[in-house]
Design a protein around this motif. Structure first.
Motif, PDB file in Angstrom:
ATOM      1  N   HIS B 510       3.484   3.028   9.122  1.00  0.00           N
ATOM      2  CA  HIS B 510       3.353   0.983   8.407  1.00  0.00           C
ATOM      3  C   HIS B 510       1.081   1.877   9.169  1.00  0.00           C
ATOM      4  O   HIS B 510       0.990   2.422   9.883  1.00  0.00           O
ATOM      5  N   HIS B 539       3.831   0.949   1.619  1.00  0.00           N
ATOM      6  CA  HIS B 539       4.388   0.674   2.773  1.00  0.00           C
ATOM      7  C   HIS B 539       4.745  -0.217   3.459  1.00  0.00           C
ATOM      8  O   HIS B 539       3.935  -1.546   2.731  1.00  0.00           O
ATOM      9  N   GLY B 540       5.691  -0.829   4.508  1.00  0.00           N
ATOM     10  CA  GLY B 540       5.774  -1.725   5.282  1.00  0.00           C
ATOM     11  C   GLY B 540       6.372  -3.126   4.434  1.00  0.00           C
ATOM     12  O   GLY B 540       6.403  -4.066   4.666  1.00  0.00           O
TER      13      GLY B 540
END
Lengths: 267, 790, 176, 152
Positions: B510, B539-540
């Motif tokens: 992240h 991402h994330g």
């Protein structure tokens, strides 16, 4: 963070503000002392009377030998004022040390004096300069010498239904002045603030912020200095504050160091 | 392979949204029907909940629900992710951290939650929370770790009357260390406190739980450093819901510094509550709550001794430390004072005998866990304070003393890695070189003369040195598993080549300020020989990314980046098969460069885009080969990585007031290969500021009742722009020999070396003026420095 | 009460509670979430916006106090798709990492450059006294502001209208 | 918060003692207490409105007298709770007769604060302690002079 509910009122004149204050509530000027404490819910006025747009509270001018500063003048107004720089550089210098730029743009001299934080900068400045605080209440206007104005921790001679309207400061030719501040590193309030005005004849007035429960003129130090002696101990008879950043002992020491630095600056 | 991006200071791709106000942090997200939570928290460090009266609060307009500990008793506490047992084998004590403290139980730190109010607006939740009447029975509390092990100390958990979470020893047997120390010609002894600091990410923690009845699925938006880890912990240990029914999204996150690694009770509560009520529930911490509830860092009370022979060679190191865990064990807490700290006590030196004795205790304070550097700053502080102090005591030059004791250079390829006395094997290092470079930048020869002049005035000068090594790239799963980790610490990545040759990269790392959207893309674009514009990073989000272990321990590029490289290798391998088929040659005849496969020695080639299209339109295609061009990989590192460096501080001390002014901060860091120098420098700068902050400004102040007396920015001193100088940084590159990018990690270095350098500089200044303190308590406030001179 | 505030060049009218702070008016009522909240004590500066062209902390100001005024937020700093020099500077010099303090930093810096178009390093650091950044150590923020000052003509910076949607609202003092 | 002070009151020790044992007087002189209602032997329900600069709040709790030594002193235990935080003060009060008309009152104790008061009040806590001390003695002097006047 949110404050308790309150009623917001906006005053367009001093007279209106005073009549609104008579119904209760607190005056809101820049709000930079009041609103933070209300957000933490440490303070819960029922009403705020916004005096921020009253034209009578603005403006900086000379009246004879006195500089007259509208209570609604912001710290930045005063720091940047050509007139203040010329006539009373102490105030311009001191104002430039308050808070940060955004605080200086909103916070006002009147609001700061009314709040009477023991570590604020204005109290020492007005005390050293022998200023008079002019207030208006239901019974009209009265003038309070700065030496009578600060009565204790966050306490002043201002009544709840009164509003500071202006600050009158005597200006004398040939005087020198300085404000020396040792800031608390987190809040940037004064751990010690020393203001000195030295008249052309060498007589000094000395005031401190941050040292005691209330700002004060150090009359012992003044007496010593004005009779050609060494300054002697600072803060005699005062109850000295102590906190995480400065014990009583260290605070008194700092006050002496800053007094010496201030004296050197006006030498 | 071409190389256009790696090593270049490419401007960050993520910046545009942040500089235009389009960043999207959790608190910026508004979901339809969203409600707001506000917690009722203990005003006491230790107090029994005698009773709770909700009547008045429930009557408030806008209030939807109020939950107390009794309502959530069935929910498990938040788990600890690392187990370290007592030295006698007894299992680590793991008291439950309940979601809310039920009636009859005790709150164990100021800020421990007892009830949560959920209302239509945040304001009404706050107003109503104030009307929740809790009857408390205040009990005695203990806040300082050294006090917690005193015989009469108030107990944090009744069932553990000695307040110990566990104790631990590491290194050479103590008898061997004692024997070595007995023969020492000089022993430098230092008792100090590595004080508790608050991470203070500028974005306070924020969570939104949202439950969808039709799919029986939860979504949690969370300000976290590792969405997948939160999902794992919350599903498996706390709420007991299947992982595929939970999506965890970590949108833009405003800094973490460790404090957003952990799974917090509030995350599970908003998720749970959203199902109870059937509407999304948001909670955003305010700063005051953050001071009370975010995991803090450091908090060691240490006695350390370093022995030297008559020539100044280190002969032994003996350490006794009490470390504060806080009231409960946070996610990674047990690892920090032990395997992230004890294993770094070799430092850069050839110390032959090392022993650490660690006692980890519960106190009535919020949990302590990893904060930027996590254990390594504490180890470095200990070693580097001892080195400078030893030099002062023995009349030696602190730089010379280090040169004499440094481990000689080794590259980990030709020469083997260095086996320490405390388990680790350093991958590669060249320690003399970074100190030499630091001394050059300082202008050391001139400095001492300048210092001697200054010593005659009221503004004295001091220089402080610190050389460090840290263990990053966390971590080889088997190793950490053997040490008590309850999770693997690999990373995953997926590289999906779209039919037109554009590339989407999915990473489990992240990004919350580290610039992954730029550096990771630099790597991918370079490896594939295509423009950065053709690559995007995702991402994330646990629904789009296969798995992830998150961002901490300077691991993203070393572990997450390596996973990406593995996937790229697979892409290129398959691409070569397709290219060979199209070009009618053997795979071995192809070389890949500049985004195309070329038949060696000819001008026959096929571009990456054409191969991608072929993979998805497999009309002319190798027999037996699957269509598509999309690979996932998991990378589990072979070893930690070991960045190192040299930090030097120059300070001026006002003798009259004790005020310290940091005049210069020099940092020469070796973080292995560098993908984006601009970003690496930025990471170093930020770390330096935090390390300097601990030395000069920051630190919690608990009173004797366990009240945090500086829980706001008015009293907790954050470093500000006018407190710091421009930093002087330089770099050396010793590649990591065991990961494909040769990177070591740069996220924490600044915070590791700088703290002791600054404190050493102040001590050095005082010694130059004839005062000889061994230690000044951090942070070095003006008063403490003045006291040391008076 | 009803307030009318010109935000980024658009007149916005809304009913707010008397106690509503300007920052929540911007974030919650107008969904302009670029302005952030980082503390409770007016210390961190993440909420800095311009009120009639001057940097203020919107967490320490009632929406009511801004009634009839003009507010510029980070969302109003780019004009016609062109970034404000400070926005460029922050990107150019890596003056941000997590981005949370950045809008406040840019707004404070814009105020500084209006008053002092070519500030020294010391002046910049002093001007940032009320803005906390936890990521950058301020080094690159100082450089970003220097970059903006060096790469823009002073009059451009001084006259924010060239760059922002600042609208000067004639300040009317209300009478009866 | 440390609380301590010494003050000479212009009254004989018997008079001072009587006043110290009288709940009405006590409510008047103890800062942070505005009314006392007897609930048990030497135990009172205590209410207060406090206003000190930026801080204002209503407190409620109890006040009890412990370790009572006739004309020598006692310990005052005040527990107050409010939305902004709680205070728990234990203060030892000692009397010393100086002469027939003068009594020296010394107190020494500690007030424990919790909640917001503890967290955010640090900067002015010693000022608050000083102010409370001053108020206590000023209130006592005032109560004494009122008493004297009414006697006359």
């Amino acid at each position: 963070m949110i404050t308790y509910p309150f009623e917001y009122k906006r005053a367009s004149s001093v007279a209106e503000a005073v009549s609104m204050l008579a119904e209760g509530g607190k005056a809101l000027s820049g709000g930079h002392s009041l609103i933070p404490s209300m957000k933490l819910r440490l303070n819960m006025p029922d009403a705020l009377v916004d005096v921020g747009r009253i034209p009578e509270l603005k403006g900086i001018s000379m009246d004879g030998d006195e500089l007259v500063i509208g209570a609604g003048s912001t710290h930045a107004d005063i720091a940047d004022s050509q007139l203040v720089k010329e006539k009373l550089s102490l105030f311009a210098e001191g104002a430039a040390h308050i808070g940060d730029p955004a605080v200086r743009s909103r916070g006002t001299i009147g609001g700061s004096l009314a709040h009477a934080d023991p570590s604020a900068d204005w109290p020492a400045l007005v005390l050293a300069a022998n200023a008079t605080i002019v207030v208006t209440g239901p019974n009209g206007e009265r003038s309070i010498p700065s030496t009578d104005f600060f009565t204790g921790l966050f306490s002043t001679a201002l009544n709840d239904d009164e509003l500071i309207t202006k600050i009158r400061v005597p200006v004398s030719a040939g005087s020198k002045s300085t404000y020396q501040k040792f800031a608390q590193p987190a809040s940037r309030y004064a751990l010690v603030g020393c203001a000195i005005v030295k008249q052309a004849d060498g007589q000094v007035s000395v005031a401190f912020s941050g040292v005691s429960d209330a700002p004060f003129r150090d009359t012992d130090v003044e007496k010593n200095l004005n009779s050609g002696q060494e300054a002697g101990p600072v803060g005699k008879g005062q109850s000295i504050m102590s906190d995480n950043f400065a014990s009583e002992k260290y605070r008194v020491h700092l006050a002496s160091v800053y007094l010496q630095r201030a004296l050197e600056a006006v030498a | 392979m071409s190389n256009r991006y790696i090593g270049e200071s490419i401007k960050r791709r993520e910046d545009k949204r942040f500089i235009t106000g389009k960043g999207r942090y959790t608190d910026d997200i508004v979901l339809p029907g969203m409600l707001h939570a506000h917690f009722v928290r203990s005003p006491y460090a230790h107090a029994r909940v005698v009773g709770i009266d909700l009547e008045e609060a429930k009557a408030m307009p806008g209030v939807i629900a109020i939950y107390t500990g009794d309502d959530v008793a069935a929910i498990n506490g938040v788990p600890c992710g690392w187990q370290v047992n007592f030295r006698n084998g007894e299992t680590m004590r793991e008291p439950k951290h309940p979601m809310l403290i039920p009636t009859g139980s005790t709150a164990k730190h100021v800020g421990d939650a007892v009830a949560v109010v959920i209302a239509e607006t945040k304001d009404s939740a706050i107003d109503a929370a104030e009307l929740v009447m809790v009857e408390w029975e205040e009990l005695p509390a203990v806040a300082a770790p050294a006090d917690a092990i005193l015989p009469d100390a108030p107990k944090v958990h009744e069932q553990f009357p000695d307040n110990k979470a566990f104790d631990w020893t590491f290194g050479n047997p103590i008898e061997e260390v004692d024997a070595a120390m007995e023969k020492a010609a000089h022993i430098t002894e230092l008792e100090f406190i590595n004080q508790r600091v608050v991470p203070n990410a500028m974005e306070p923690r924020a969570y939104i739980g949202s439950y969808d009845e039709t799919s029986d699925k939860y979504t949690l938006y969370t300000s976290t450093q590792n969405p997948h880890l939160i999902r794992l912990l919350m599903c498996a240990f706390v709420l007991g819901i299947p992982e595929h029914k939970v999506r965890v999204v970590g949108p833009d996150v405003g800094g973490g510094f460790g404090s957003k690694i952990y799974h917090y009770t509030e995350e599970a509560l908003v998720t749970w509550a959203s199902k109870q009520i059937g509407q999304p529930v948001k909670w955003t911490s305010d700063r005051s709550e953050a001071f009370l509830t975010d995991a803090h860092g450091r908090d060691h009370a240490t006695k350390a001794e370093m022995g030297f022979d008559a020539d100044g060679n280190i002969v032994g190191l003996r350490i006794k430390t009490v470390a504060n865990m806080g009231a409960y064990l946070s996610t990674f807490a047990p690892a920090v004072p032990t395997y992230l700290h004890g294993t770094l006590l070799q430092g850069l030196y050839t110390t032959p005998k090392i022993n650490i004795d660690m006692t980890c205790v519960f106190t009535h304070t919020v949990a302590v866990d990893a904060y930027r550097g996590a254990g390594r700053p504490e180890a470095t502080y200990l070693l580097e304070r001892l080195m400078d102090l030893a030099a002062l005591e023995m009349g030696r030059d602190p730089a010379e003393l280090r040169f004499q004791n440094f481990i000689p250079p080794f590259d980990g390829v030709e020469q083997p890695g260095y086996q320490t006395q405390v388990a680790l094997q350093y991958d590669s290092g060249n320690y003399e070189a970074v100190l030499k470079r630091g001394l050059e930048m300082l202008g050391y020869e001139n400095f001492r003369a300048e210092q001697a002049e200054a010593a005659k005035t009221n503004k004295i000068l001091g220089v402080g040195f610190s050389t460090y090594v840290e263990a990053c790239g966390i971590a080889p799963s088997a190793v950490v598993g053997a040490l008590g980790a309850r999770a693997g610490l690999f990373e995953s990545a997926q590289v999906r080549v779209q039919p037109t040759g554009k590339v989407s990269v999915f990473t489990g790392s992240h990004s919350h300020g580290q610039g992954h959207e730029t550096t990771f893309v630099q790597v991918v674009a370079d490896k594939l020989g295509i423009p950065m514009d053709d690559v995007d990073l995702v991402h994330g989000d646990s629904d789009t990314i296969a798995f992830g272990m998150g961002t901490y321990g300077s691991r993203s590029l070393a572990v997450g980046g390596s996973a990406i490289v593995k996937s790229i290798d697979k892409i290129l391998e398959k691409g070569a098969k397709i290219a060979a088929h199209k070009l009618e040659c053997a795979e071995g005849d192809l070389e890949y460069a500049e985004g195309k496969w070329t038949v060696k020695g000819t001008d026959k080639s096929i571009g990456f885009g054409d191969v991608a299209l072929t993979a998805y339109v497999p009309h002319v295609y190798p027999a037996g080969l699957e269509p598509g061009l999309d690979f996932s990989s998991f990378y589990d590192p072979a070893n930690f990585t070991y960045p190192f460096g040299c930090h030097i501080a120059v300070v001026e001390v006002d003798k009259e007031t004790g005020k310290v002014t940091l005049k210069r901060m020099i940092a020469v860091d070796d973080v292995g290969n560098v993908i984006n120098p601009m970003i690496v420098d930025g990471q170093i700068h930020g770390g330096l500021a935090q390390g300097i902050g601990q030395a000069l400004f920051e630190g919690t102040i608990y009173d004797e009742n366990g009240q945090l007396t500086n829980g706001s920015y008015m009293d907790y001193c954050m470093p500000r722009a006018d407190d710091l100088p421009m930093f002087e940084t330089d770099r050396q590159v010793t590649p990591c020999p065991h990961n494909p990018l040769g990177v070591k990690g740069a996220g924490e270095a600044g915070a590791i070396g700088s703290t002791p350098a600054v404190v050493n500089a102040v001590i050095d200044a005082l010694w130059s003026a004839g005062h000889k303190p061994k230690d000044i308590l951090m942070p070095l406030t003006s008063e403490r420095v003045w006291e040391a001179m008076n | 009460m009803q307030v009318e505030i010109n935000v980024n060049g658009k007149a916005r009218k809304a009913e707010v509670e008397d106690r509503t702070l300007l920052v929540y008016f911007l974030r919650d009522t107008l969904q302009l979430t670029g302005t952030h909240v980082g503390c409770d004590t007016s210390s961190c500066g993440a909420c800095t916006v311009h009120l009639d062209g001057v940097a203020v902390k919107s967490c320490t100001l009632l929406a009511a106090q801004a009634d009839g005024c003009s507010v510029t937020t980070i969302e109003g700093m780019a004009k016609d798709g062109e970034m404000h020099p400070l926005q460029e500077g922050f990107r150019e010099c890596h003056g941000l990492q997590c981005g949370y303090c950045t809008p406040g930093m840019i707004m404070t810096a814009a105020d500084l450059l209006k008053r002092t178009p070519k500030p020294s390093e010391t002046e910049i650091r002093f001007a940032l006294e009320g803005n906390i950044c936890r990521c950058t150590g301020y080094h690159n923020i100082v450089k970003a502001i220097q970059w903006a000052a060096e790469n823009t003509a002073a009059p451009m910076l001084a006259d924010s209208h060239l760059w922002t949607n600042d609208v000067v609202v004639e300040k009317v003092v209300e009478t009866e | 918060m440390q609380l301590s002070g010494t003050h000479v009151l212009n009254a004989p020790v018997g008079k001072v003692w009587t006043m110290l044992m009288d709940p009405v007087t006590l409510a008047r002189i103890v800062p942070a207490v505005s009314s006392l209602e007897l609930i048990d032997d030497n135990q009172y329900k205590a209410l207060a409105e406090i206003k000190m600069g930026p801080v204002s709040g209503s407190f409620s709790g109890n006040l009890s007298l412990l370790n009572i030594r006739e004309k020598e002193g006692y310990s005052l235990h005040v527990k107050q709770a409010s939305k902004i935080g709680n205070a728990d003060a234990l203060i030892n009060i000692a009397l010393k007769s100086l002469d027939d008309d003068q009594t020296e009152l010394t107190f020494d104790g500690d007030a424990r604060l919790s909640g917001l008061l503890a967290r955010t009040g640090q900067r002015v806590i010693s000022g608050v302690a000083n102010t409370l001390t001053k108020q206590f003695f000023a209130n006592f002097d005032e109560a004494l002079s009122n008493e004297m006047n009414s006697v006359e």
